[in-house]
Design a protein around this motif. Structure first.
Motif, PDB file in Angstrom:
ATOM      1  N   ALA A  74      11.723 -52.847 -32.563  1.00  0.00           N
ATOM      2  CA  ALA A  74      10.775 -53.931 -32.322  1.00  0.00           C
ATOM      3  C   ALA A  74       9.759 -53.547 -31.268  1.00  0.00           C
ATOM      4  O   ALA A  74       8.585 -53.829 -31.416  1.00  0.00           O
ATOM      5  CB  ALA A  74      11.528 -55.173 -31.886  1.00  0.00           C
ATOM      6  N   SER A 111       6.625 -51.398 -31.833  1.00  0.00           N
ATOM      7  CA  SER A 111       5.546 -51.946 -32.630  1.00  0.00           C
ATOM      8  C   SER A 111       4.266 -51.966 -31.825  1.00  0.00           C
ATOM      9  O   SER A 111       4.281 -51.992 -30.615  1.00  0.00           O
ATOM     10  CB  SER A 111       5.910 -53.354 -32.996  1.00  0.00           C
ATOM     11  OG  SER A 111       6.196 -54.056 -31.806  1.00  0.00           O
ATOM     12  N   ASP A 152       1.039 -61.071 -38.681  1.00  0.00           N
ATOM     13  CA  ASP A 152       2.389 -60.809 -38.164  1.00  0.00           C
ATOM     14  C   ASP A 152       2.418 -61.095 -36.662  1.00  0.00           C
ATOM     15  O   ASP A 152       1.375 -61.080 -35.997  1.00  0.00           O
ATOM     16  CB  ASP A 152       2.744 -59.333 -38.417  1.00  0.00           C
ATOM     17  CG  ASP A 152       4.216 -59.007 -38.202  1.00  0.00           C
ATOM     18  OD1 ASP A 152       5.031 -59.943 -38.037  1.00  0.00           O
ATOM     19  OD2 ASP A 152       4.535 -57.797 -38.203  1.00  0.00           O
ATOM     20  N   SER A 153       3.592 -61.341 -36.160  1.00  0.00           N
ATOM     21  CA  SER A 153       3.789 -61.433 -34.716  1.00  0.00           C
ATOM     22  C   SER A 153       3.917 -60.028 -34.142  1.00  0.00           C
ATOM     23  O   SER A 153       4.116 -59.067 -34.883  1.00  0.00           O
ATOM     24  CB  SER A 153       5.053 -62.239 -34.412  1.00  0.00           C
ATOM     25  OG  SER A 153       6.146 -61.718 -35.141  1.00  0.00           O
ATOM     26  N   CYS A 154       3.819 -59.937 -32.833  1.00  0.00           N
ATOM     27  CA  CYS A 154       3.944 -58.608 -32.211  1.00  0.00           C
ATOM     28  C   CYS A 154       4.332 -58.740 -30.745  1.00  0.00           C
ATOM     29  O   CYS A 154       4.739 -59.800 -30.300  1.00  0.00           O
ATOM     30  CB  CYS A 154       2.650 -57.824 -32.379  1.00  0.00           C
ATOM     31  SG  CYS A 154       2.906 -56.045 -32.224  1.00  0.00           S
ATOM     32  N   SER A 189       7.436 -62.326 -28.712  1.00  0.00           N
ATOM     33  CA  SER A 189       8.891 -62.462 -28.750  1.00  0.00           C
ATOM     34  C   SER A 189       9.349 -63.730 -28.052  1.00  0.00           C
ATOM     35  O   SER A 189       8.809 -64.111 -27.015  1.00  0.00           O
ATOM     36  CB  SER A 189       9.543 -61.271 -28.056  1.00  0.00           C
ATOM     37  OG  SER A 189       9.709 -60.233 -28.965  1.00  0.00           O
ATOM     38  N   ASN A 246       7.333 -52.044 -36.239  1.00  0.00           N
ATOM     39  CA  ASN A 246       5.894 -52.155 -36.004  1.00  0.00           C
ATOM     40  C   ASN A 246       5.428 -53.587 -36.261  1.00  0.00           C
ATOM     41  O   ASN A 246       6.239 -54.483 -36.429  1.00  0.00           O
ATOM     42  CB  ASN A 246       5.102 -51.168 -36.852  1.00  0.00           C
ATOM     43  CG  ASN A 246       5.490 -49.750 -36.508  1.00  0.00           C
ATOM     44  OD1 ASN A 246       5.520 -49.386 -35.337  1.00  0.00           O
ATOM     45  ND2 ASN A 246       5.821 -48.959 -37.503  1.00  0.00           N
TER      46      ASN A 246
HETATM   47  C1  4AZ Z   1       7.897 -57.535 -29.923  1.00  0.00           C
HETATM   48  O1  4AZ Z   1       8.032 -56.400 -29.513  1.00  0.00           O
HETATM   49  C2  4AZ Z   1       7.767 -57.742 -31.386  1.00  0.00           C
HETATM   50  N1  4AZ Z   1       6.216 -57.767 -36.104  1.00  0.00           N
HETATM   51  C3  4AZ Z   1       7.647 -59.025 -31.865  1.00  0.00           C
HETATM   52  C4  4AZ Z   1       7.501 -59.226 -33.227  1.00  0.00           C
HETATM   53  C5  4AZ Z   1       7.492 -58.171 -34.083  1.00  0.00           C
HETATM   54  C6  4AZ Z   1       7.574 -56.890 -33.620  1.00  0.00           C
HETATM   55  C7  4AZ Z   1       7.735 -56.685 -32.270  1.00  0.00           C
HETATM   56  C8  4AZ Z   1       7.319 -58.432 -35.546  1.00  0.00           C
HETATM   57  O2  4AZ Z   1       7.893 -58.490 -29.154  1.00  0.00           O
END
Ligand code: 4AZ
Length: 479
Positions: free
Chosen positions: A24, A27, A238-240, A244, A267
């Motif tokens: 995660a 990403s 998408d989230s990233c 979280s 990613n």
């Molecule tokens: C993160 O590192 C994270 N694409 C959150 C969501 C996703 C990937 C990483 C989903 O907080």
């Protein structure tokens, strides 16, 4: 500088690719290809802040994760936001703060609230990412901020069917290749994917794009949901990083539910879907920590006293086996939580405690929660009360002595907001010895058969706040 912080965090969290929780953080992009939040929406979105960084650099730089206010006292976030991914040690409540009530992290009006407890799901695994949920309890209920109820399979509105339209919200990075953290949180419209793509190895096609499945051993469909979006122009939503812990939301208005928690993904905005904690599978934990709400609040009775408020908790009004009642002033700050606690007492009796050190004449707002084996109740109604000064006693305006009888005329105390329950004239012999007193009726009091002596006489006024004695008048009964 938030970018440096999150980069450091990412490095700290590890760079492996086999374990989902580690993947995660490799990403690149947060909500990617989303839109800025619509004003007045998602009021329950909480920013998880690093206390040390907040003190040095403010809210924007301190934001490390998202969260959701599910009751006035509980924020639901991801366990991986509060558990050190190397040591497995859980953050202390003091090391984190919650930012609420503003869509922009740069808005100085954001309310920053301290945390009294952090509960991590007992099944949380750093290695597998299972049960990635934690509940943070706030030091004081935030009754004026929107909440979102966690989804439950029994709530009549929740579906986890593939194809369900959902939304994700957060302050995470908007760029796949680089760090571009927004001031104002963003949202992305996503679609739930089938369990077959989320731990059972079956790729899915959504809006003409093929999304690559997670295999068994990568994702667990019992504890996770997979979701991703495709914009009208064919870009992946998408989230990233930075998102979280934040909410995956299903439904609108009164039907809005916290369906997922941003957890991990291979990613961001690639052909690998985002993975979310499956909130319906966390019901027992959410209930035990109070995050589901539903426990009735305690009733409170607030009595204003001199420089204090007395809070009484009649021993009913809660259904969670209360072991403690805690009353808190709405004006409390993280640095100065002004509250008091009391243990329930026997049947029919009210537990009671005082919040002290208050300013007479200032209005305070009090709410209370009950804490018990089933967690923390929702907060009581807010009761406003103003501590009272001890009223002045009133004064003697005249005295007429006839033989051994003294008739006093009295200007009574106005009570100053407190109810005066008794007004008397009290005379003490100057030479010592027992005094004499008489009740003031209308504006008069009569003392009869006074032994010859000199007396200091004054009005005494008893109120709920305390008893006051007024200025003295000398009186001599001749021998
Ligand atoms: C993160 O590192 C994270 N694409 C959150 C969501 C996703 C990937 C990483 C989903 O907080």
């Amino acid at each position: 500088m938030r970018r440096l912080w999150t980069l450091a965090l990412a490095l700290l969290l590890g760079i492996g690719v086999t374990a989902p929780a580690q993947a995660a953080v490799q990403s690149r992009p947060a909500i990617i290809n989303g839109s800025p939040s619509a004003p007045g929406t998602h009021g329950y979105l909480a920013a998880l802040l690093d206390t040390a960084r907040y003190n040095l650099k403010g809210t924007f730089q301190a934001q490390i994760c998202g969260g959701s206010l599910t009751t006035p006292t509980t924020v639901v976030t991801a366990a991986h936001c509060v558990v050190d991914q190397n040591s497995g040690v859980t953050s202390t409540p003091a090391s984190l703060l919650i930012g609420l009530g503003r869509s922009s992290l740069q808005d100085s009006g954001m309310r920053v609230v301290a945390i009294s407890a952090i509960a991590v799901h007992p099944g949380y695994s750093i290695k597998t990412g299972d049960d990635d949920v934690a509940v943070l309890t706030l030091v004081a209920p935030q009754t004026d901020i929107a909440t979102i109820a966690p989804a439950q399979l029994t709530d009549g509105v929740t579906t986890e069917a593939a194809g369900t339209r959902v939304q994700v919200a957060g302050w995470g990075t908007t760029s796949n290749f680089g760090n571009s953290f927004p001031d104002v949180f963003r949202t992305g419209d996503l679609t739930l994917l089938p369990a077959s793509a989320c731990g059972q190895g079956q790729n899915t096609v959504l809006s003409g794009l093929t999304f690559l499945a997670y295999n068994a051993g990568e994702a667990n469909p019992l504890t996770m949901l997979c979701a991703v979006g495709v914009s009208p122009t064919g870009t992946i939503i998408d989230s990233c990083r930075g998102d979280s812990g934040g909410p995956l939301i299903a439904g609108d208005g009164a039907d809005a539910r916290l369906l997922g928690i941003v957890s991990w993904g291979l990613n961001c905005a690639t052909r690998h879907p985002g993975v979310y904690t499956r909130v319906t599978a966390m019901a027992d934990f959410l209930k035990a920590t109070g995050a589901l709400g539903g426990s009735a609040p305690p009733e409170i009775l607030v009595t204003p006293l001199h420089e204090r408020l007395r809070i009484q908790f009649p021993a009913r009004g809660t259904n969670l086996n209360a072991t403690t009642f805690t009353a808190t002033l709405a004006e409390s700050t993280a640095a100065e939580p002004r509250q008091c606690s009391a243990a329930p007492v026997g049947n029919g009796l009210a537990a009671s405690c005082d919040i002290t050190g208050l300013v007479n004449g200032t209005e305070y707002r009090v709410t209370a929660v009950a804490t018990g084996t089933a967690g923390v109740s929702v907060p009581s109604t807010v009761v406003a009360a103003t501590p009272l000064a001890v009223p002045d006693a009133g004064r003697i305006t005249g005295v007429k002595v006839t033989g051994k009888r003294a008739v006093f005329t009295v200007a009574r105390s106005t009570g100053n907001g407190a109810e005066i329950t008794a007004t008397r004239i009290a005379c003490l012999p100057l030479a010592g010895g027992p005094g004499r007193s008489a009740k003031v009726i209308l504006k008069r009091a009569t003392l009869r058969s006074l032994p010859p002596a000199s007396y200091a006489c004054a009005v005494t006024a008893r109120s709920e706040v305390g008893t006051a004695r007024g200025a003295e008048t000398l009186l001599t009964i001749p021998g």
